[in-house]
Design an enzyme around this catalytic site. Structure first.
Site, PDB file in Angstrom:
ATOM      1  N   ASP A  59     -10.554  -8.472  -3.122  1.00  0.00           N
ATOM      2  CA  ASP A  59     -10.285  -8.540  -1.688  1.00  0.00           C
ATOM      3  C   ASP A  59     -11.572  -9.035  -1.006  1.00  0.00           C
ATOM      4  O   ASP A  59     -11.851 -10.234  -1.015  1.00  0.00           O
ATOM      5  CB  ASP A  59      -9.846  -7.140  -1.252  1.00  0.00           C
ATOM      6  CG  ASP A  59      -9.320  -7.049   0.161  1.00  0.00           C
ATOM      7  OD1 ASP A  59      -8.755  -8.021   0.650  1.00  0.00           O
ATOM      8  OD2 ASP A  59      -9.475  -5.992   0.789  1.00  0.00           O
ATOM      9  N   LYS A 117      -8.574   3.530 -10.205  1.00  0.00           N
ATOM     10  CA  LYS A 117      -7.350   3.721 -10.934  1.00  0.00           C
ATOM     11  C   LYS A 117      -6.465   2.483 -10.948  1.00  0.00           C
ATOM     12  O   LYS A 117      -5.604   2.317 -11.802  1.00  0.00           O
ATOM     13  CB  LYS A 117      -6.532   4.855 -10.271  1.00  0.00           C
ATOM     14  CG  LYS A 117      -7.216   6.189 -10.256  1.00  0.00           C
ATOM     15  CD  LYS A 117      -6.327   7.199  -9.481  1.00  0.00           C
ATOM     16  CE  LYS A 117      -6.973   8.525  -9.359  1.00  0.00           C
ATOM     17  NZ  LYS A 117      -6.208   9.434  -8.440  1.00  0.00           N
ATOM     18  N   LYS A 149      -7.151 -12.172  -3.045  1.00  0.00           N
ATOM     19  CA  LYS A 149      -6.898 -12.438  -1.618  1.00  0.00           C
ATOM     20  C   LYS A 149      -8.088 -13.216  -1.079  1.00  0.00           C
ATOM     21  O   LYS A 149      -8.983 -12.646  -0.447  1.00  0.00           O
ATOM     22  CB  LYS A 149      -6.860 -11.108  -0.851  1.00  0.00           C
ATOM     23  CG  LYS A 149      -5.504 -10.582  -0.491  1.00  0.00           C
ATOM     24  CD  LYS A 149      -5.697  -9.410   0.478  1.00  0.00           C
ATOM     25  CE  LYS A 149      -4.684  -8.349   0.237  1.00  0.00           C
ATOM     26  NZ  LYS A 149      -4.890  -7.160   1.085  1.00  0.00           N
ATOM     27  N   ARG A 170       1.979   3.347  -6.986  1.00  0.00           N
ATOM     28  CA  ARG A 170       1.369   2.688  -8.147  1.00  0.00           C
ATOM     29  C   ARG A 170       2.392   2.424  -9.244  1.00  0.00           C
ATOM     30  O   ARG A 170       2.232   1.526 -10.056  1.00  0.00           O
ATOM     31  CB  ARG A 170       0.263   3.577  -8.750  1.00  0.00           C
ATOM     32  CG  ARG A 170      -0.959   3.753  -7.869  1.00  0.00           C
ATOM     33  CD  ARG A 170      -2.083   4.375  -8.685  1.00  0.00           C
ATOM     34  NE  ARG A 170      -3.126   4.961  -7.870  1.00  0.00           N
ATOM     35  CZ  ARG A 170      -4.170   4.302  -7.379  1.00  0.00           C
ATOM     36  NH1 ARG A 170      -4.290   3.016  -7.584  1.00  0.00           N
ATOM     37  NH2 ARG A 170      -5.092   4.925  -6.664  1.00  0.00           N
TER      38      ARG A 170
HETATM   39  P1  XMP Z   1     -12.858  -5.237  -2.456  1.00  0.00           P
HETATM   40  O1  XMP Z   1     -12.705  -5.391  -0.962  1.00  0.00           O
HETATM   41  O2  XMP Z   1     -14.078  -4.462  -2.826  1.00  0.00           O
HETATM   42  O3  XMP Z   1     -11.647  -4.304  -2.725  1.00  0.00           O
HETATM   43  O4  XMP Z   1     -12.684  -6.540  -3.193  1.00  0.00           O
HETATM   44  C1  XMP Z   1     -11.085  -4.055  -3.890  1.00  0.00           C
HETATM   45  C2  XMP Z   1     -10.321  -2.774  -3.772  1.00  0.00           C
HETATM   46  O5  XMP Z   1      -9.719  -2.593  -2.461  1.00  0.00           O
HETATM   47  C3  XMP Z   1      -8.413  -2.100  -2.582  1.00  0.00           C
HETATM   48  N1  XMP Z   1      -7.456  -3.042  -1.955  1.00  0.00           N
HETATM   49  C4  XMP Z   1      -6.137  -2.915  -1.938  1.00  0.00           C
HETATM   50  N2  XMP Z   1      -5.345  -1.952  -2.438  1.00  0.00           N
HETATM   51  N3  XMP Z   1      -3.438  -3.105  -1.668  1.00  0.00           N
HETATM   52  C5  XMP Z   1      -3.996  -2.054  -2.289  1.00  0.00           C
HETATM   53  O6  XMP Z   1      -3.266  -1.199  -2.762  1.00  0.00           O
HETATM   54  C6  XMP Z   1      -4.164  -4.114  -1.124  1.00  0.00           C
HETATM   55  O7  XMP Z   1      -3.602  -5.042  -0.555  1.00  0.00           O
HETATM   56  C7  XMP Z   1      -5.592  -3.997  -1.267  1.00  0.00           C
HETATM   57  N4  XMP Z   1      -6.613  -4.793  -0.879  1.00  0.00           N
HETATM   58  C8  XMP Z   1      -7.753  -4.170  -1.322  1.00  0.00           C
HETATM   59  C9  XMP Z   1      -8.168  -1.964  -4.071  1.00  0.00           C
HETATM   60  O8  XMP Z   1      -8.369  -0.633  -4.412  1.00  0.00           O
HETATM   61  C10 XMP Z   1      -9.174  -2.842  -4.741  1.00  0.00           C
HETATM   62  O9  XMP Z   1      -9.563  -2.419  -6.038  1.00  0.00           O
END
Ligand code: XMP
Length: 189
Positions: A102, A42, A130, A164
């Site tokens: 991330d 989402k 990040k 959100r």
């Molecule tokens: P990856 O680790 O697969 O993660 O790159 C992507 C998903 O992890 C969630 N995510 C966050 N959600 N604040 C959030 O609200 C954050 O700081 C954060 N870091 C990772 C997010 O759903 C993203 O699509």
């Protein structure tokens, strides 16, 4: 400012300025190309809707929905529960749009799966990056902002399903992050 937010990282005005810049990059990259923006639900719905309205060339819109099993604020194993129909993928040029890059696992897994299902080209555009948290070697082709290693909310990003709808991106107060909602969770990415 929302009571649970300790500090604002990107204001509404900064966000829209950053999106203007990236929308111009995307427009130049895809001019003359039939392409589909694939919004990862989402979290990216707010970003994707602002982004596409600043891209003045023809495009189509599709969605994927993924959930990750995560402990508190750490992303974990990914389960994709909705893909676009086959004819929206096969032979198509796709631009995956996500809220935050991330560890990189979500976009890596989605890129691999869309490619396996016959997409011609899959690139990605993220609102936030990040880089300090990367666990796989994945980089986005387009990104609006980099962020430090801090859990952020707002502008589509949630914590335990909330925040959100904030028009800015902020960091939560530590006491909110350590509250009961931080347990093992199945969360939409
Ligand atoms: P990856 O680790 O697969 O993660 O790159 C992507 C998903 O992890 C969630 N995510 C966050 N959600 N604040 C959030 O609200 C954050 O700081 C954060 N870091 C990772 C997010 O759903 C993203 O699509």
């Amino acid at each position: 400012m929302h009571d649970d937010v300790e500090r604002i990282l990107f204001s509404e005005q900064e966000i829209l300025g950053g999106i203007d810049r990236v929308a111009a990059e995307v427009t130049e990259a895809y001019r003359g190309v039939d392409f589909t923006v694939v919004s990862v639900l989402k979290g990216s719905c707010v970003f994707a809707s602002d982004l596409i309205r600043r891209i003045p060339i023809p495009l189509e819109l599709a969605f994927v929905s993924a959930q990750s099993y995560r402990e508190g604020t750490t992303s974990g194993e990914l389960e994709v529960n909705y893909f676009p129909a086959g004819d929206e993928i096969e032979g198509r040029t796709l631009l995956l749009v996500d809220d935050i890059l991330d560890t990189g696992r979500t976009l890596q897994a989605l890129t691999d799966e869309l490619t396996r299902r016959g997409a011609r080209d899959v690139r990605s555009c993220v609102f936030l990056d990040k880089p300090s948290r990367r666990a796989v070697s994945f980089e986005a082709d387009f990104k609006v902002f980099e962020v430090e290693d801090l859990f952020v909310v707002g502008y589509g990003l949630d914590y335990a399903g909330r925040y959100r709808n904030l028009p800015f991106v902020g960091g939560l107060r530590p006491e909110v992050l350590t509250s009961a909602a931080a347990g093992a969770d199945r969360v939409d990415v």
